[in-house]
Design an enzyme around this catalytic site. Structure first.
Site, PDB file in Angstrom:
ATOM      1  N   ARG A   1       0.850  -1.181   0.000  1.00  0.00           N
ATOM      2  CA  ARG A   1       0.000   0.000   0.000  1.00  0.00           C
ATOM      3  C   ARG A   1       0.885   1.229   0.000  1.00  0.00           C
ATOM      4  O   ARG A   1       1.888   1.282   0.709  1.00  0.00           O
ATOM      5  CB  ARG A   1      -0.863   0.047   1.269  1.00  0.00           C
ATOM      6  CG  ARG A   1      -2.047  -0.854   1.270  1.00  0.00           C
ATOM      7  CD  ARG A   1      -2.898  -0.652   2.508  1.00  0.00           C
ATOM      8  NE  ARG A   1      -2.243  -1.108   3.712  1.00  0.00           N
ATOM      9  CZ  ARG A   1      -1.651  -0.329   4.595  1.00  0.00           C
ATOM     10  NH1 ARG A   1      -1.645   0.990   4.437  1.00  0.00           N
ATOM     11  NH2 ARG A   1      -1.069  -0.828   5.652  1.00  0.00           N
TER      12      ARG A   1
ATOM     13  N   TYR B   1      -1.896  -3.540  -6.691  1.00  0.00           N
ATOM     14  CA  TYR B   1      -1.534  -4.362  -5.531  1.00  0.00           C
ATOM     15  C   TYR B   1      -2.454  -4.169  -4.337  1.00  0.00           C
ATOM     16  O   TYR B   1      -2.781  -3.031  -3.953  1.00  0.00           O
ATOM     17  CB  TYR B   1      -0.099  -4.047  -5.087  1.00  0.00           C
ATOM     18  CG  TYR B   1       0.452  -5.132  -4.186  1.00  0.00           C
ATOM     19  CD1 TYR B   1       0.987  -6.291  -4.753  1.00  0.00           C
ATOM     20  CD2 TYR B   1       0.388  -5.030  -2.816  1.00  0.00           C
ATOM     21  CE1 TYR B   1       1.468  -7.315  -3.939  1.00  0.00           C
ATOM     22  CE2 TYR B   1       0.867  -6.053  -1.999  1.00  0.00           C
ATOM     23  CZ  TYR B   1       1.401  -7.184  -2.565  1.00  0.00           C
ATOM     24  OH  TYR B   1       1.867  -8.199  -1.764  1.00  0.00           O
TER      25      TYR B   1
ATOM     26  N   LYS C   1      -9.453  -2.092   2.159  1.00  0.00           N
ATOM     27  CA  LYS C   1      -9.171  -0.898   2.955  1.00  0.00           C
ATOM     28  C   LYS C   1     -10.018   0.293   2.495  1.00  0.00           C
ATOM     29  O   LYS C   1     -10.429   1.112   3.310  1.00  0.00           O
ATOM     30  CB  LYS C   1      -7.693  -0.543   2.851  1.00  0.00           C
ATOM     31  CG  LYS C   1      -6.757  -1.681   3.235  1.00  0.00           C
ATOM     32  CD  LYS C   1      -6.985  -2.177   4.628  1.00  0.00           C
ATOM     33  CE  LYS C   1      -5.909  -3.169   5.032  1.00  0.00           C
ATOM     34  NZ  LYS C   1      -6.123  -3.671   6.391  1.00  0.00           N
TER      35      LYS C   1
ATOM     36  N   HIS D   1     -10.163  -1.697  12.005  1.00  0.00           N
ATOM     37  CA  HIS D   1      -9.072  -2.540  11.526  1.00  0.00           C
ATOM     38  C   HIS D   1      -8.804  -3.602  12.600  1.00  0.00           C
ATOM     39  O   HIS D   1      -7.812  -3.543  13.311  1.00  0.00           O
ATOM     40  CB  HIS D   1      -7.840  -1.654  11.298  1.00  0.00           C
ATOM     41  CG  HIS D   1      -6.725  -2.317  10.569  1.00  0.00           C
ATOM     42  ND1 HIS D   1      -5.418  -1.903  10.675  1.00  0.00           N
ATOM     43  CD2 HIS D   1      -6.708  -3.354   9.703  1.00  0.00           C
ATOM     44  CE1 HIS D   1      -4.648  -2.651   9.907  1.00  0.00           C
ATOM     45  NE2 HIS D   1      -5.403  -3.549   9.315  1.00  0.00           N
TER      46      HIS D   1
ATOM     47  N   SER E   1      -0.751  -3.124  10.569  1.00  0.00           N
ATOM     48  CA  SER E   1      -0.464  -4.147   9.564  1.00  0.00           C
ATOM     49  C   SER E   1       0.793  -4.927   9.934  1.00  0.00           C
ATOM     50  O   SER E   1       1.760  -4.356  10.437  1.00  0.00           O
ATOM     51  CB  SER E   1      -0.248  -3.480   8.208  1.00  0.00           C
ATOM     52  OG  SER E   1      -1.303  -2.590   7.967  1.00  0.00           O
TER      53      SER E   1
ATOM     54  N   CYS F   1       1.429  -7.169  12.244  1.00  0.00           N
ATOM     55  CA  CYS F   1       1.754  -7.381  13.666  1.00  0.00           C
ATOM     56  C   CYS F   1       1.117  -8.666  14.176  1.00  0.00           C
ATOM     57  O   CYS F   1       0.901  -8.826  15.382  1.00  0.00           O
ATOM     58  CB  CYS F   1       1.273  -6.214  14.508  1.00  0.00           C
ATOM     59  SG  CYS F   1       2.260  -4.732  14.294  1.00  0.00           S
ATOM     60  N   GLY F   2       0.782  -9.579  13.275  1.00  0.00           N
ATOM     61  CA  GLY F   2       0.309 -10.890  13.710  1.00  0.00           C
ATOM     62  C   GLY F   2      -1.197 -10.989  13.901  1.00  0.00           C
ATOM     63  O   GLY F   2      -1.655 -11.846  14.651  1.00  0.00           O
TER      64      GLY F   2
ATOM     65  N   ASN G   1      -2.333 -14.375  12.685  1.00  0.00           N
ATOM     66  CA  ASN G   1      -1.917 -15.437  13.621  1.00  0.00           C
ATOM     67  C   ASN G   1      -2.805 -15.471  14.856  1.00  0.00           C
ATOM     68  O   ASN G   1      -3.191 -16.539  15.327  1.00  0.00           O
ATOM     69  CB  ASN G   1      -0.462 -15.227  14.065  1.00  0.00           C
ATOM     70  CG  ASN G   1       0.516 -15.396  12.917  1.00  0.00           C
ATOM     71  OD1 ASN G   1       0.186 -16.000  11.895  1.00  0.00           O
ATOM     72  ND2 ASN G   1       1.707 -14.851  13.063  1.00  0.00           N
TER      73      ASN G   1
ATOM     74  N   ASP H   1      -8.981  -9.153   9.776  1.00  0.00           N
ATOM     75  CA  ASP H   1      -8.490  -7.821   9.396  1.00  0.00           C
ATOM     76  C   ASP H   1      -9.488  -6.690   9.633  1.00  0.00           C
ATOM     77  O   ASP H   1      -9.081  -5.608  10.027  1.00  0.00           O
ATOM     78  CB  ASP H   1      -8.072  -7.831   7.927  1.00  0.00           C
ATOM     79  CG  ASP H   1      -7.234  -6.633   7.537  1.00  0.00           C
ATOM     80  OD1 ASP H   1      -6.342  -6.246   8.314  1.00  0.00           O
ATOM     81  OD2 ASP H   1      -7.464  -6.059   6.451  1.00  0.00           O
TER      82      ASP H   1
ATOM     83  N   ALA I   1       5.086 -10.091   0.804  1.00  0.00           N
ATOM     84  CA  ALA I   1       4.432 -11.129  -0.009  1.00  0.00           C
ATOM     85  C   ALA I   1       3.199 -11.627   0.735  1.00  0.00           C
ATOM     86  O   ALA I   1       3.194 -11.690   1.970  1.00  0.00           O
ATOM     87  CB  ALA I   1       5.402 -12.273  -0.263  1.00  0.00           C
ATOM     88  N   ARG I   2       2.162 -11.971  -0.011  1.00  0.00           N
ATOM     89  CA  ARG I   2       0.865 -12.262   0.608  1.00  0.00           C
ATOM     90  C   ARG I   2       0.229 -13.520   0.049  1.00  0.00           C
ATOM     91  O   ARG I   2       0.532 -13.937  -1.069  1.00  0.00           O
ATOM     92  CB  ARG I   2      -0.099 -11.097   0.314  1.00  0.00           C
ATOM     93  CG  ARG I   2       0.349  -9.744   0.841  1.00  0.00           C
ATOM     94  CD  ARG I   2       0.009  -9.599   2.283  1.00  0.00           C
ATOM     95  NE  ARG I   2       0.380  -8.289   2.804  1.00  0.00           N
ATOM     96  CZ  ARG I   2      -0.376  -7.620   3.676  1.00  0.00           C
ATOM     97  NH1 ARG I   2      -1.523  -8.102   4.095  1.00  0.00           N
ATOM     98  NH2 ARG I   2       0.033  -6.462   4.139  1.00  0.00           N
TER      99      ARG I   2
HETATM  100  C1  OXD Z   1      -2.767  -4.218   5.800  1.00  0.00           C
HETATM  101  C2  OXD Z   1      -3.449  -5.377   5.218  1.00  0.00           C
HETATM  102  O1  OXD Z   1      -1.831  -3.693   5.202  1.00  0.00           O
HETATM  103  O2  OXD Z   1      -4.305  -5.952   5.901  1.00  0.00           O
HETATM  104  O3  OXD Z   1      -3.164  -3.807   6.895  1.00  0.00           O
HETATM  105  O4  OXD Z   1      -3.175  -5.725   4.065  1.00  0.00           O
HETATM  106 MN    MN Z   2      -4.838  -4.836   7.650  1.00  0.00          MN
END
Ligand code: OXD
Ligand code: MN
Length: 583
Positions: A71, A199, A208, A228, A250, A252-253, A256, A277, A367-368
């Site tokens: 972003r 992207y 977002k 968020h 973004s 920070c886990g 997870n 998210d 990478a996602r």
């Molecule tokens: C972010 C995402 O960047 O969730 O926060 O992709």
């Molecule tokens: Mn996010």
């Protein structure tokens, strides 16, 4: 007979097409047939590579333009007539400037290309939360991602007929030139324009742009919150499930935590993923806060994700998923830092080059994976409930090496809003720019709030007044390090121990230490069984460093300055009280 809303949609699509001049227009229905044909088309470009379909059925690797990998916050604007309504933390553009400077970039931007019309839902169909968006795009990759991330196609068209309005979004790849990249949000007309990026959050407009920036504004007008936040359910051995919503910046886990696997000492507990998210939250008729995840997929960070750190994510993306900017092994499987110790010989990096250490990481740090939520083994049976799930606690977390304790509880809602409003975190690769710099990221919404952040704080305070049974609010920090820079807390599945303390507090089952910053756990109230921490780690993790916090209050006072008179007095008085308590 078309409803007014359907007629508006068709008229809008035609008007946009007249400006964008695509070669053809394709309305997307979300079918498998459509997915197959878009996939074939993309494969021909060479940037969309089928993975080993035995190990990763129905999965592809996509390589984005190397200039377009995260972003770009500097290209992201809130477009309203008055600069003050965007506030000091957003980039602002006037509607006139947007029309004069940015709209011409869209002129003929789709020449010779197909314009896809992507109708999509945010929120479960049939829910009070449910909204329709329509994204125009000339990127088949974006369509395939939107197909995973949202409920897309026919289901959205059916909903359109029932709704009074939709959120229009125009996305064109353009040249991908970062210098002319713009992601514009018009909260007043609930419209989005995005050009010169393909992207993630820049281009998947449901996430977002709509899900947070536009929705936060709609929520303000209508009396709800778009946040968020992940949403996670904890089921105890008696079969009772309670839900927590948690905001973290973004990377920070969040994913997870949303998919946490209980450590083996916690037999009988189950963790249920509702979202990873975004949460849309409303006050229910019972006076509690109820949350839905408006998305239908996960766009998660790959770095560090493996069978130990997040087995549920690994199981989720094992099929029907898209990997973006990962490396590729000779076996045609994706690879990223942290998946295994080192890449298999012959691995190529995210740009397709035979990897050598001098080239840098194998996978891009941002990478996602894009994977359907329904595939997640821990997906909650209630994740699509139209009314959402009731929230017992809200967590605000950041990545802080020092100062902020592992967990602490706000004294009340207003103090909790203060805690969220002043949270700070070290930056990560999810946004372009320097990594590891501490910045204030209020409620983890710094890049995502669609209006003046001071008004957003006021809105939070208002919501609290209307909640008869507000969730308790906590601060958390999994990222404390010792003098050698080693993490003091193991994180991942062990974070359940913190969540259980939080829920115990919600039930009034345990006491706590009243400190100047909030209630801090008594060490003996946290279940640490089977956990091997460095000696003294817990004391460090729960300590309140008064001198450090006094300095922090100075930084907060300075940060509050930018909001001027618009900052709610309740927050200013929270700061004064904190200073007093610190002495
Ligand atoms: C972010 C995402 O960047 O969730 O926060 O992709
Ligand atoms: Mn996010």
């Amino acid at each position: 007979m078309a409803t007014d809303c359907e007629a508006d949609a068709h008229r809008w699509v035609e008007e946009q097409a007249a400006w964008l001049e695509p070669k053809r227009i394709q309305w997307c229905d979300g079918s498998d047939e459509e997915r197959r044909s878009l996939t074939e088309l993309l494969e021909q470009t060479g940037n969309f590579i089928p993975l080993n379909h035995r190990l990763y059925p129905n999965c592809w690797l996509y390589r984005s333009d190397p200039r377009d990998v995260a972003r770009t916050e500097k290209s992201t604007f809130i477009v309203v007539p008055e600069r003050d309504d965007a506030g000091p933390t957003n980039n602002w553009m006037s509607p006139d400037e947007a029309h004069e400077r940015v709209w011409p970039l869209f002129r003929r931007a789709m020449r010779g290309r197909t314009m896809y019309v992507v109708p999509y839902l945010m929120g479960p169909p049939g829910s009070l939360f449910c909204r329709v968006g329509i994204q125009l795009t000339d990127s088949p990759y974006v369509v395939l991602n939107m197909r995973i991330m949202t409920r897309m196609g026919r289901v959205a068209l059916e909903e359109l007929a029932r709704q009074k309005r939709f959120v229009p979004g125009v996305h064109a790849l353009g040249t991908l030139d970062p210098e002319h990249r713009y992601i514009l949000h018009f909260p007043r007309t609930e419209t989005i324009w995005s050009i010169n990026s393909g992207y993630g959050g820049n281009a998947l407009l449901g996430k977002k742009c709509f899900g947070l920036r536009i929705a936060s504004w709609i929520g303000r007008c209508e009396g709800w919150l778009a946040e968020h936040m992940l949403i996670v359910g904890i089921e105890d051995p008696s079969g009772r499930t309670r839900y927590i919503a948690a905001a973290f910046p973004s990377a920070c886990g969040k994913t997870n935590l949303a998919m946490l696997v209980p450590p083996k000492q916690f037999d009988g507990y189950r963790v249920w993923t509702v979202g990873d998210d975004i949460a849309w939250l409303r006050i229910g008729p019972d006076g509690r806060l109820w949350a839905v995840n408006p998305e239908a997929g996960f766009f998660g960070v790959l770095k560090g994700t493996n069978a130990r750190t997040n087995p549920n994510a690994v199981a989720t993306f094992q099929a029907d998923s898209i990997f973006t900017n990962a490396g590729l092994t000779p076996e045609k499987t994706p690879w990223w830092e942290g998946l295994t110790d080192s890449p298999p010989p012959g691995t190529v990096d995210w740009q397709g080059r035979p990897w050598r250490p001098e080239l840098g990481p194998v996978a891009h740090p941002n990478a996602r994976f894009t994977a359907p939520a329904a595939r997640c083994p821990s997906i909650s049976p209630h994740w699509e409930d139209p009314q959402g799930v009731p929230i017992s606690a809200i967590l605000f977390g950041g990545r802080r090496k020092t100062l902020v304790p592992l967990v602490y509880q706000a004294f009340d809602w207003a103090h909790g809003v203060f805690l969220g409003a002043t949270m700070a975190s070290e930056t990560t690769a999810a946004q372009s720019g320097a990594v590891g710099v501490v910045r204030r990221d209020p409620m983890a919404m710094l890049p995502f709030c669609g209006y003046n952040m001071a008004d957003y704080f006021a809105h939070w305070l208002e919501i609290g007044k209307r909640l008869r049974h507000p969730p308790l609010i906590f601060g958390v920090n999994w990222f404390r390090v010792d003098e050698q820079g080693r993490f003091l807390w193991p994180g991942f599945g062990e974070n359940l121990r913190v969540l259980l303390w939080v829920l115990d507090r919600c039930e009034g089952r345990v006491g706590a230490d009243e400190t100047p910053i909030g209630y801090v756990p008594h060490e003996h109230d946290m279940n640490l069984e089977g956990l091997s921490l460095e000696p003294g780690a817990m004391t460090k993790l729960l300590a309140v460093d008064r001198a450090g916090w006094r300095q922090e209050t100075e930084a907060i006072a300075e940060y509050f300055e930018q909001f001027g008179d618009r900052l709610p007095t309740a927050l200013r008085s929270e700061l004064v009280q904190l200073q007093k308590r610190l002495g």
